[in-house]
Motif scaffolding. Structure first.
Motif, short mmCIF file in Angstrom:
data_model
loop_
_atom_site.label_atom_id
_atom_site.label_comp_id
_atom_site.label_asym_id
_atom_site.label_seq_id
_atom_site.Cartn_x
_atom_site.Cartn_y
_atom_site.Cartn_z
N GLU A 107 54.62 5.58 -33.82
CA GLU A 107 54.60 5.88 -35.25
C GLU A 107 55.35 4.82 -36.04
OE1 GLU A 107 56.29 9.72 -35.51
OE2 GLU A 107 54.51 10.78 -34.76
N ARG A 108 56.48 4.38 -35.52
CA ARG A 108 57.24 3.34 -36.22
C ARG A 108 56.46 2.03 -36.26
NH1 ARG A 108 63.25 4.27 -33.50
NH2 ARG A 108 63.78 6.18 -34.64
N ALA A 129 47.99 11.70 -25.48
CA ALA A 129 48.70 11.68 -24.20
C ALA A 129 49.91 12.59 -24.21
CB ALA A 129 49.11 10.24 -23.86
N PHE A 130 50.60 12.68 -25.35
CA PHE A 130 51.78 13.54 -25.45
C PHE A 130 51.38 15.01 -25.31
CE2 PHE A 130 54.78 16.06 -28.03
CZ PHE A 130 55.96 15.77 -27.35
N ARG A 131 50.27 15.38 -25.94
CA ARG A 131 49.81 16.76 -25.82
C ARG A 131 49.44 17.10 -24.37
NH1 ARG A 131 48.32 19.24 -30.69
NH2 ARG A 131 48.51 17.88 -32.50
N ALA A 132 48.91 16.09 -23.68
CA ALA A 132 48.52 16.32 -22.30
C ALA A 132 49.69 16.16 -21.33
CB ALA A 132 47.40 15.36 -21.91
N VAL A 137 48.76 5.12 -32.00
CA VAL A 137 49.33 6.40 -32.39
C VAL A 137 48.42 7.54 -31.95
CG1 VAL A 137 49.95 7.85 -34.36
CG2 VAL A 137 50.68 5.47 -34.29
N ASP A 138 47.13 7.40 -32.20
CA ASP A 138 46.20 8.46 -31.82
C ASP A 138 46.19 8.68 -30.31
OD1 ASP A 138 45.56 8.69 -34.49
OD2 ASP A 138 43.79 7.40 -34.35
#
Length: 463
Positions: free
Chosen positions: A431-432, A416-419, A410-411
């Motif tokens: 998350e699930r 990676a999503f922010r980047a 998750v971290d």
């Protein structure tokens, strides 16, 4: 009210809360909307999530005031549970039957008073031979000298009292097991609540980020809606888990005879004593209350069958009868006494005693079968419980490792999503998976605790 008016009302109340004008507020996890630049407007899905979160946050189940340790819960349940008290009444009944059986073998004293009125008295030469009215009083003292059947019933009543005491002990064991089950359910439900709450908070943070990216033009509305959907799902799971936790707390309160829900304040260790017996039948019978009860019932049934022959024994009673008659008879003294030895010998009863013996033999065979089945099941429970403990320890270690790995995923996925190197779907899947892994840890911990409890119970070391 139209949807635009609802949005405007919520927009005004949210602005009041931000500006400190006493507008409605929600729990920290319920504030999910992000203000846009320019005029204060809210999207309809965002408003729905915020309103639902506020209502759910304010409608949570009341927190129990009574917090109790595991040992204290077991003690209170054994002492105060109505089921145990009702079972204890069986000991009083058995004690009454025992006293009744003992009384049949001891001295019995009773009196008899008779008044007689004749149509006419009998006189002879001016002397009353038989008075017209007379009063006779007799006192009878009866002492059994030989009463084999009564002696047998007395011994059988003592066995019945012993069985009643063991039945109460087994009832205490069952109540203790039910209390332990409710206590462990609370611990497991609390872990599920915590896992779902962490998943909800993570989903909220992701929803906030997705909304912020959408406002900046770096994200899409679809990503925000997906994150919002995940947050709503986790919020519902949190509420469901809280309700399950409250139900377990109410169940524990009922078991310990408290007129309120009770919460668990510690986690029992369930350490196996060093002197715990093995799965040998003799060892288990000396520790387990249910096996003691079955063994006592078998011994009582065997005694009843052996005593069947005493039904044919003769009985001998010694009777002493002082009597007094007023007025005194002409040919007899007014005060007299007599001593009797009275024997009763059964000769023929048309098969009544034989049929009783058959019924007693059938009851004996039934108790033997129950005892044999219980001992076989007990040894099987010990073996199964030992294997369950070993398996539970391995499963818990694996589940904890998987949960730690899921949190790391998750971290990394959020970074990676922010980047821009990961998609919104990957974040939601991570998350699930993390939430499922946390729930699996809670389930594994509960399974291991229950396996240890079952092992102690199977060995007869709980409570």
């Amino acid at each position: 009210m139209s949807s635009s008016k609802v949005l405007d009302a919520v927009d005004r109340s949210g602005s009041d809360a931000v500006k400190g004008r006493g507008g409605p507020t929600c729990p920290p996890h319920g504030v999910v909307a992000i203000r846009r630049s320019g005029p204060t407007r809210w999207s309809a899905p965002t408003v729905l999530v915020m309103v639902v979160a506020c209502v759910v946050g304010r409608a949570q189940a009341p927190a129990p005031v009574l917090r109790i340790t595991f040992d204290e819960a077991i003690r209170r349940a054994i002492e105060k549970n109505p089921t145990v008290q009702a079972a204890a009444a069986g000991i009083l009944r058995a004690e009454g039957l025992l006293r009744q059986a003992r009384a049949a073998t001891r001295l019995q004293v009773f009196g008899n008073i008779t008044t007689t009125t004749l149509n006419t008295g009998v006189d002879f030469q001016g002397t009353t031979v038989t008075p017209r009215n007379s009063l006779a009083a007799t006192l009878t003292a009866d002492m059994p000298i030989v009463a084999a059947a009564a002696w047998a019933r007395r011994a059988q009543a003592e066995d019945a009292r012993n069985v009643a005491e063991l039945a109460v002990a087994d009832t205490r064991r069952q109540v203790a097991l039910a209390t332990a089950d409710a206590y462990l359910t609370i611990l497991a439900a609390r872990r599920v609540v915590e896992a779902n709450a962490r998943a909800r908070d993570t989903a909220k943070a992701h929803f906030d980020l997705a909304t912020e990216l959408e406002q900046r033009g770096a994200g899409s509305r679809l990503n925000a809606l997906r994150a919002q959907q995940q947050f709503s799902t986790d919020e519902a799971l949190v509420e469901t888990a809280r309700l399950a936790l409250y139900g377990a707390q109410e169940a524990l309160g009922v078991l310990i005879a408290a007129d309120e829900p009770a919460d668990a304040s510690d986690e029992p260790a369930f350490d196996l004593p060093a002197d715990a017996p093995s799965s040998q039948t003799a060892s288990l019978t000396s520790f387990r209350s249910d096996l003691k009860l079955f063994a006592a019932e078998q011994l009582a049934a065997e005694r009843i069958v052996r005593d069947s022959s005493k039904d044919w024994w003769p009985s001998i009673d010694a009777l002493f009868q002082p009597s007094s008659t007023y007025p005194s008879p002409f040919f007899l003294p007014g005060n007299s006494w007599r001593f009797l030895l009275q024997a009763n010998v059964p000769v023929f009863d048309s098969g009544q005693r034989a049929s009783s013996k058959i019924q007693r033999q059938a009851a004996l065979e039934q108790t033997r079968s129950l005892f044999a089945g219980a001992t076989m099941q007990a040894t099987s429970q010990v073996r199964a419980a030992r294997e369950a403990v070993s398996s539970g320890e391995r499963v818990l270690a694996s589940a904890r490792g998987a949960a730690g790995q899921a949190r790391d995923v998750v971290d990394i996925t959020n970074i990676a999503f922010r980047a821009g190197a990961a998609t919104n779907i990957e974040v939601i899947d991570a998350e699930r998976s993390a939430r499922d892994a946390e729930t699996a840890v809670a389930v594994a911990e509960d399974t291991l605790r229950r396996a240890r409890l079952e092992l102690l119970t199977a060995l007869g070391r709980f409570p």
